[in-house]
Design an enzyme around this catalytic site. Structure first.
Site, short mmCIF file in Angstrom:
data_model
loop_
_atom_site.label_atom_id
_atom_site.label_comp_id
_atom_site.label_asym_id
_atom_site.label_seq_id
_atom_site.Cartn_x
_atom_site.Cartn_y
_atom_site.Cartn_z
CB CYS A 22 -83.73 -70.30 31.72
SG CYS A 22 -84.77 -70.05 30.29
N GLY A 48 -86.07 -66.10 35.90
CA GLY A 48 -87.23 -66.42 35.08
C GLY A 48 -88.46 -66.66 35.92
CG ASN A 122 -79.43 -70.03 31.25
OD1 ASN A 122 -78.48 -69.68 31.92
ND2 ASN A 122 -80.18 -69.15 30.61
N GLY A 123 -80.01 -70.36 27.84
CA GLY A 123 -79.24 -69.83 26.72
C GLY A 123 -80.12 -69.74 25.50
CE1 TYR A 263 -81.67 -55.82 35.53
CE2 TYR A 263 -81.61 -57.81 34.19
CZ TYR A 263 -82.32 -56.90 34.95
OH TYR A 263 -83.66 -57.05 35.13
P1 AMP Z 1 -85.50 -49.28 29.98
O1 AMP Z 1 -86.58 -48.79 30.87
O2 AMP Z 1 -86.04 -49.91 28.72
O3 AMP Z 1 -84.48 -48.23 29.66
O4 AMP Z 1 -84.74 -50.46 30.76
C1 AMP Z 1 -83.73 -50.16 31.68
C2 AMP Z 1 -84.02 -50.80 33.02
O5 AMP Z 1 -84.29 -52.21 32.84
C3 AMP Z 1 -82.84 -50.70 33.95
O6 AMP Z 1 -83.30 -50.22 35.20
C4 AMP Z 1 -82.27 -52.10 34.06
O7 AMP Z 1 -81.83 -52.42 35.37
C5 AMP Z 1 -83.39 -53.00 33.62
N1 AMP Z 1 -82.92 -54.07 32.70
C6 AMP Z 1 -81.82 -54.10 31.96
N2 AMP Z 1 -81.73 -55.25 31.25
C7 AMP Z 1 -82.82 -55.98 31.54
C8 AMP Z 1 -83.29 -57.26 31.16
N3 AMP Z 1 -82.62 -58.02 30.29
N4 AMP Z 1 -84.44 -57.70 31.69
C9 AMP Z 1 -85.12 -56.94 32.57
N5 AMP Z 1 -84.73 -55.71 32.98
C10 AMP Z 1 -83.59 -55.22 32.48
#
Ligand code: AMP
Length: 488
Positions: A22, A48, A122-123, A263
């Protein structure tokens, strides 16, 4: 109403996934508190997109409006006008499937023996389930399925008459990650949990108003000068007497979320007293040194990997190229709950620029591989568009463990690096080579020479700074599944 079996399977599959990331923003002593909170939330939209809410105080009453969707969809000028008062808190909620209904939108506003107040969180609390069960056994009636509501109940039942005493009493019982903003009629409180998992920054505007936000990008848009971070374990109170800082909790080892830098946060933000841009660039540079590669172009997976790719390109001498364009008009891939939709999302989200990569050895930089869904699709697209070779470099260690402290990470069973070797992942993704950072390399990139910060890297290492309550599945969606199904 009994829970449908297909949904039950989904809930059970998702058992380990806390779905709570969040953005929070708060301001005190500002004529246009609601408008500034709107702008702050707008700049924190990446944290979010499920719901947005604002609560204001005019010193007498609290006004609240919240809705499902993004900030600009939820609020109109008229709605903001109705939110009168000179202090406000706001919240953007990130969640998927189950708990996606309006009643879970934050800030929560309650009436209690302590007076009316509102809370934005948030958390993720790791003992919310146990606390909630206990509270329900003794008669509490919950209105939402979010973990944050236990804080409100614990405060109301504390037997304390002083608001701050009640808050401290409640927070001494909760465990987990929390950056909180709490608004009463005449005070704004900002709190960070003793480990400091999630960021929370404090600043000041020229009109003297005090501002809190998850990230400093929310300061830039509201002409706020950053003053300092709210410290782990600190409660800051802003009221008619000024700013008062309290440290009522036992000191704990710092555990700043490393994934916020890798990220989640915006690169134009400072969090944990460091520029996210600088950290990501260093991650790219360290990655280039640790996993060099013969390539013709370095291509980021935008937007979260863009800065790491700049670092990689600078360090390796391989030209940085925007070979992949991201559409900004769809949500993040994980926002869509069903696998079917997620795959579709990856397809409509990115497009390759053929002329930039055709006949070239492409070094693709991404910040993480979760299930492998995104990378697999992108690699296919690069090859279809004529890439001679595709090499993948990840500006983080392999993600092998779920997060219990507020980042949306799939279950261990779904995380490809938890169940497959690098060689197997190379085959699955169909890349010519793959390089992850080691944990040590990632940590070295987090150092900026100012101070030695302690990070929570549980998603990579499996070392959890706080133990999960055995009785607690830590999944907010599961707090009340039957109720949840009914509301869908
Ligand atoms: P995946 O397709 O399941 O391997 O997810 C990897 C992709 O999702 C990467 O391009 C990341 O930048 C992105 N990503 C990583 N962590 C998250 C997250 N918590 N929420 C949304 N996207 C994410």
């Amino acid at each position: 109403m009994p829970i449908r079996s297909d949904l039950r399977d989904r809930f059970q599959d998702d058992h380990q996934i806390p779905r709570e990331e969040c953005g929070i923003y708060g301001i005190s002593g500002c004529k246009e508190a609601a408008n500034f909170t709107y702008l702050g939330l707008y700049s924190l939209q990446h944290r979010g997109q499920e719901s947005a809410g604002i609560v204001t105080s005019d010193g007498q009453r609290l006004f609240r409006y919240a809705g499902m969707g993004q900030v600009a969809q939820v609020f109109t000028e008229e709605k903001l006008r109705d939110l009168s008062g000179s202090s406000a808190i706001g919240h953007n909620r990130y969640s998927t499937t189950g708990a996606s209904f309006l009643r879970n939108a934050q800030p929560i506003r309650v009436e209690s023996n302590l007076g009316g107040f509102a809370l934005a969180h948030n958390g993720n609390l790791v003992n919310a389930w146990s606390l909630r069960s206990e509270l329900e056994r003794s008669g509490s009636i919950f209105q939402t399925t979010i973990d944050s509501e236990v804080i409100v109940h614990l405060m109301a039942r504390s037997g304390k008459t002083d608001f701050l005493d009640a808050l401290i009493y409640a927070l001494r019982q909760v465990e987990g990650a929390y950056s909180l903003l709490i608004l009463t009629r005449d005070a704004l409180y900002a709190v960070r949990d003793p480990n400091g998992f999630r960021p929370l920054v404090m600043g000041r505007r020229q009109d003297g108003s005090i501002v809190f936000a998850s990230e400093t990008c929310a300061f830039d848009i509201t002409d706020t000068t950053y003053e300092r971070d709210v410290h782990p374990g600190e409660i800051v109170c802003v009221d008619g007497k000024g700013i008062t800082s309290y440290h009522p909790f036992e000191k704990r080892a710092e555990a700043l979320c490393i994934f916020e830098h890798i990220y989640f946060s915006r690169p134009d933000s400072r969090i944990f007293e460091q520029s996210v841009y600088d950290v990501r660039k260093r991650l790219g540079q360290v990655l280039a040194r640790a996993h060099p590669c013969d390539g013709d172009v370095v291509v980021p997976v935008p937007d979260s990997s863009t800065v790491a790719a700049i670092g990689f390109a600078e360090e390796s001498g391989i030209p940085y190229t925007m070979g992949l364009i991201r559409s900004h008009y769809i949500g993040r891939t994980f926002i869509e709950p069903e696998q079917r939709i997620r795959d579709f999302g990856a397809k409509i989200k990115y497009n390759v620029i053929r002329s930039a990569i055709e006949g070239k050895r492409v070094v693709v930089i991404d910040d993480s591989i979760m299930r492998g869904t995104t990378s697999r699709k992108l690699i296919k697209m690069f090859r279809r568009n004529g890439a001679k070779e595709v090499h993948l470099r990840i500006s983080a260690p392999p993600t092998r463990f779920p997060c219990y402290y507020g980042i949306d990470i799939p279950t261990r069973g779904e995380l490809i690096a938890a169940t497959h070797s690098v060689e197997e992942i190379i085959r699955y993704l169909n890349v010519d080579s793959l390089g992850y950072m080691s944990l040590e390399e990632a940590h070295s990139a987090m150092m900026d020479g100012t101070r030695d910060r302690k990070w929570c890297d549980a998603c990579f290492s499996g070392t959890y700074p706080l133990k999960l309550d055995q009785n607690d599945n830590s999944n907010q969606k599961d707090l009340f599944p039957e109720y949840l199904v009914e509301e869908r």
